[in-house]
Design an enzyme around this catalytic site. Sequence first.
Site, short mmCIF file in Angstrom:
data_model
loop_
_atom_site.label_atom_id
_atom_site.label_comp_id
_atom_site.label_asym_id
_atom_site.label_seq_id
_atom_site.Cartn_x
_atom_site.Cartn_y
_atom_site.Cartn_z
N TYR A 1 22.66 -21.98 -13.97
CA TYR A 1 21.50 -21.37 -13.23
C TYR A 1 21.53 -23.52 -12.84
O TYR A 1 21.10 -23.93 -11.44
CB TYR A 1 20.50 -20.87 -12.40
CG TYR A 1 19.09 -21.13 -11.56
CD1 TYR A 1 18.60 -20.77 -10.53
CD2 TYR A 1 18.12 -22.23 -11.74
CE1 TYR A 1 18.67 -20.64 -9.43
CE2 TYR A 1 17.13 -22.99 -11.32
CZ TYR A 1 17.45 -21.87 -10.15
OH TYR A 1 15.97 -22.02 -8.54
N GLU B 1 5.67 -18.80 -34.42
CA GLU B 1 4.91 -19.02 -33.32
C GLU B 1 4.49 -18.19 -32.09
O GLU B 1 5.61 -17.76 -32.12
CB GLU B 1 5.34 -20.51 -32.77
CG GLU B 1 5.66 -21.97 -33.68
CD GLU B 1 6.61 -22.88 -33.34
OE1 GLU B 1 6.50 -22.67 -31.59
OE2 GLU B 1 6.18 -24.31 -33.86
N LYS C 1 5.91 -16.86 -28.48
CA LYS C 1 6.76 -17.60 -27.60
C LYS C 1 5.91 -17.45 -26.28
O LYS C 1 5.09 -16.58 -25.09
CB LYS C 1 7.24 -16.59 -27.20
CG LYS C 1 8.67 -16.93 -26.16
CD LYS C 1 10.06 -16.58 -26.23
CE LYS C 1 11.05 -16.95 -25.24
NZ LYS C 1 10.76 -17.29 -23.96
N ASP D 1 4.67 -18.09 -21.92
CA ASP D 1 5.15 -17.83 -20.96
C ASP D 1 4.82 -19.24 -19.46
O ASP D 1 3.97 -19.05 -19.27
CB ASP D 1 4.76 -16.75 -20.35
CG ASP D 1 6.19 -15.62 -20.40
OD1 ASP D 1 7.13 -16.89 -19.54
OD2 ASP D 1 6.07 -15.46 -19.13
N TYR E 1 5.50 -27.50 -29.28
CA TYR E 1 5.96 -26.98 -30.35
C TYR E 1 7.89 -27.64 -30.49
O TYR E 1 7.90 -27.19 -31.95
CB TYR E 1 6.22 -25.44 -29.95
CG TYR E 1 6.69 -25.75 -28.46
CD1 TYR E 1 8.44 -26.39 -28.09
CD2 TYR E 1 6.51 -24.79 -28.30
CE1 TYR E 1 8.76 -25.91 -27.40
CE2 TYR E 1 6.90 -24.39 -26.49
CZ TYR E 1 8.09 -24.49 -26.25
OH TYR E 1 8.49 -25.21 -24.72
N LYS F 1 11.73 -10.97 -28.68
CA LYS F 1 10.87 -10.50 -27.40
C LYS F 1 10.20 -9.01 -27.51
O LYS F 1 10.94 -8.36 -28.34
CB LYS F 1 11.69 -10.36 -26.14
CG LYS F 1 12.89 -11.49 -25.83
CD LYS F 1 11.78 -12.39 -25.79
CE LYS F 1 11.75 -13.18 -23.66
NZ LYS F 1 12.63 -13.14 -23.10
N CYS G 1 9.88 12.46 8.47
CA CYS G 1 10.20 11.39 8.22
C CYS G 1 8.05 11.02 9.14
O CYS G 1 7.51 10.65 9.83
CB CYS G 1 10.62 10.10 9.33
SG CYS G 1 10.55 8.51 9.34
N CYS H 1 8.45 8.42 12.17
CA CYS H 1 9.34 9.52 13.59
C CYS H 1 8.71 10.56 13.58
O CYS H 1 9.76 10.79 14.46
CB CYS H 1 10.70 8.75 13.63
SG CYS H 1 11.86 8.72 12.99
N CYS I 1 15.95 9.13 6.66
CA CYS I 1 15.36 9.83 7.49
C CYS I 1 16.47 9.51 8.42
O CYS I 1 17.52 8.48 8.45
CB CYS I 1 14.29 9.23 8.34
SG CYS I 1 13.83 8.39 10.01
N CYS J 1 13.53 5.55 15.24
CA CYS J 1 13.20 5.33 13.95
C CYS J 1 11.92 4.20 13.96
O CYS J 1 12.67 2.85 13.57
CB CYS J 1 13.18 6.23 12.65
SG CYS J 1 11.58 5.48 11.40
S1 IVH Z 1 10.88 -23.65 -29.25
C1 IVH Z 1 15.11 -25.00 -29.33
N1 IVH Z 1 8.94 -22.24 -29.28
O1 IVH Z 1 10.98 -20.72 -24.35
C2 IVH Z 1 13.61 -24.41 -29.39
N2 IVH Z 1 10.31 -22.95 -27.24
O2 IVH Z 1 13.25 -19.11 -23.97
C3 IVH Z 1 13.35 -24.63 -28.45
N3 IVH Z 1 9.01 -21.88 -25.77
O3 IVH Z 1 12.87 -23.40 -23.23
C4 IVH Z 1 12.18 -24.88 -28.06
N4 IVH Z 1 7.35 -21.07 -26.56
O4 IVH Z 1 10.13 -23.19 -23.00
C5 IVH Z 1 10.16 -23.13 -28.72
N5 IVH Z 1 6.54 -21.76 -29.58
C6 IVH Z 1 8.21 -22.10 -29.04
C7 IVH Z 1 7.93 -21.64 -27.27
C8 IVH Z 1 9.24 -21.96 -27.02
C9 IVH Z 1 7.70 -21.15 -24.94
C10 IVH Z 1 9.73 -21.52 -24.71
C11 IVH Z 1 10.96 -23.49 -24.50
C12 IVH Z 1 12.25 -22.44 -24.34
C13 IVH Z 1 11.72 -21.03 -24.07
C14 IVH Z 1 13.68 -20.31 -24.75
#
Ligand code: IVH
Length: 714
Positions: free
Chosen positions: A37, A119, A121, A123, A231, A323, A417, A420, A435, A441
């Site tokens: 992308y 840790e 993750k 968003d 992080y 996840k 529908c 109509c 429909c 319609c």
């Molecule tokens: S470490 C090489 N730690 O998740 C390690 N990333 O899906 C890369 N993200 O691009 C990052 N929380 O933007 C790391 N505790 C965390 C994170 C984290 C969110 C994001 C980060 C990364 C993306 C990958």
Amino acid sequence: MSGQSPQLILQQLADELARHDALYHLHDEPEIDDAQYDSLRQAYLELAKQYPDAVPSQGPHTRVGAAPSEGFQKITHAFPMLSLENVFSAEELRDWVEGIRHFLMELRDPCVAIHFCCEPKIDGLSCSLRYERGVLISAATRGNGVEGEDVTHNARTIPAIPQQLIGSGWPEILEVRGEVFMSDADFLQLNEDQDRAGARRFANPRNAAAGSLRQLDASITQQRPLRFFAYALGEISETFAQTQSEIRAKLAEWGFTLNEPAQVCMEQDGVLDTLKGYYAMLGARRADLGFSIDGLVIKVDRLDWQARLGFVSRAPRWAVAWKFPPEQAMTQIEDIRCQVGRTGRITPVAHLKPISVGGVLVARATLHNADEIARKDIRVGDSVIIQRAGDVIPQVVSVQLSQRLEGSIAYNFPELCPACASALRREEGDADTYCPGGLSCPAQVQERLSYFVSRQAMDIEGLGEKNIALFIEKGLLNSPGDIFTLEEREADWKDAEGKSLPLLKYWDGWGAQSATKLYEAIRRAREPTFDRFLVALGIRQVGEATARLLGRHFLNIQSLLDCLDRALDGDEPSRAELLAIDGIGESMLKDLLDFRAEPHNRQTLSALLNAATPSTEPLLKVQEFQSPMTQSPIAGKTVVFTGTLERLSRSEAKAQAENLGAKVAGSVSSKTDFLVAGPGAGSKATKAAELGVHVLSEQEWIDLILGNSDSGTS
Ligand code: IVH
């Protein structure tokens, strides 16, 4: 760029990006990975910089969540910014750990414990901050991982990003990586403010954070409640830690906020209990954290192991994201209403008592079709569990039968529908109800025209849903071809009773400027690309991907139509030609032929072809992103490994060689530069001797790649 105008190429790229944006942000079904992308986006930006006049008015820079990036300077990351691989279960996590144990020789012993720093993750969007002598010098977004956008001015407005580090002991050069994000409460407040200002709402906290950070005007960013968690590290001039947890401790000392709750967990003898415990704990606390997380990140704690594990393509071997399943919530169905789509398909939609699911207010959920409602016995008044995966339209997972209201009755699918009143039809073996009203319609006319002008189709700005409804209501628009004759008919516009209508610029809410703009947009749409035009026709199953396949094959619309006509006349070679296109199967061909055979469609199409000329230019093929290999003692060399290596696992040795730009081959030939032979080397060593290939021991190989000797790089 042989023969194609920059305008056309930019438009195609913008089109392609828009499609991927929608797949990613709206449908959560990306077809390409982030790196692909980003390279697409990069291609667009570079061309846009070169040909600023050819930039489409609805390019990626005008979309929410995507940046007005032409305005940003580029920053090349000292170390690439990586993404993460995902796992979705404890079993997949186990496989990932196994992979690490296999990769690092000394970890093949299951008794050796591996500590992981875990840790949440978050968003948001990642950002790299560069400090020199403790002072913030620059901030960059991830971009394509190699090069990002310079958002230094914007980052300076974020309170959690220190302008000057506190304490002491930081290295002269320190790159800190982390996530810029918005809390759930701030996100809700921001959307309320957007409403009040008549501005567009953000779909979720991630989009809001991205849209806020990537502002050309830093004073806008300043007004947005952005936060930052640190992080990871990028470039550092000296090491100051041995583990990820030590890095975290130092970063906190120097003034950064960390993503909590974090925890060091371990795995030994295949036991993942502490990792699973952390996953469960985080899952339980997820709703109370105040910010959106979509899982956890598990990182090998020891930095020396991290360094050796390195990365595969765009993701580290030493970290993984585990996840969470999609977020769910319980609410009540207040009503079930049927929508009529562009093809006449009826979609039942549950209107819900609004509820927040993962920070997003949900008021509707799709019920797909009659069978789905019957199968789950979904009724008005029912309490239901709904779920949202990313930004996907929410779905009803299940009905809470125990809470069903007394006297509730099964849902009766309508027979007429709703738009109509035509009798609805459902064919044998088809899950969907239709429909048959077609262009009589009003719902279908509306949907069809909206689709025709939408971004992925003809992309006519200024003709949004509301305006289309207005023109339909006044009897000025009925079929797509009418759009192109609107302007020339303007002086003769009459309403349903035959009374003359005023010129557009005198309409309520319009003016000379908006009328001129609309007509200009319509004029611009007279030269669509082949695939946009084909998409706009709204043939069943012919979306952008199929349109592109057909575009690549036929190059112009007339050849496609001729081929379809011949196939309709029973010409076998023409049928075969269509079926030979990779991705076109029998059922798609049937839809194409059905469309072509319909007299009404022929009429519409010829009216359209009078007004618009789809381009005959071949569609752009986008090159894949490739990062060139650096200089190294073995760059460009071909290496073969044989025998037992004692210090390096085969995978580590191979990865190391490839990272340094060498090619690893499976057998010795005259093209081989080095054979690395451990004890037990057999026929490969003999062959190498015959061919005069340079043979190295494992130690000599290690010295060579570390630059400790001059072992025959000549
Ligand atoms: S470490 C090489 N730690 O998740 C390690 N990333 O899906 C890369 N993200 O691009 C990052 N929380 O933007 C790391 N505790 C965390 C994170 C984290 C969110 C994001 C980060 C990364 C993306 C990958």
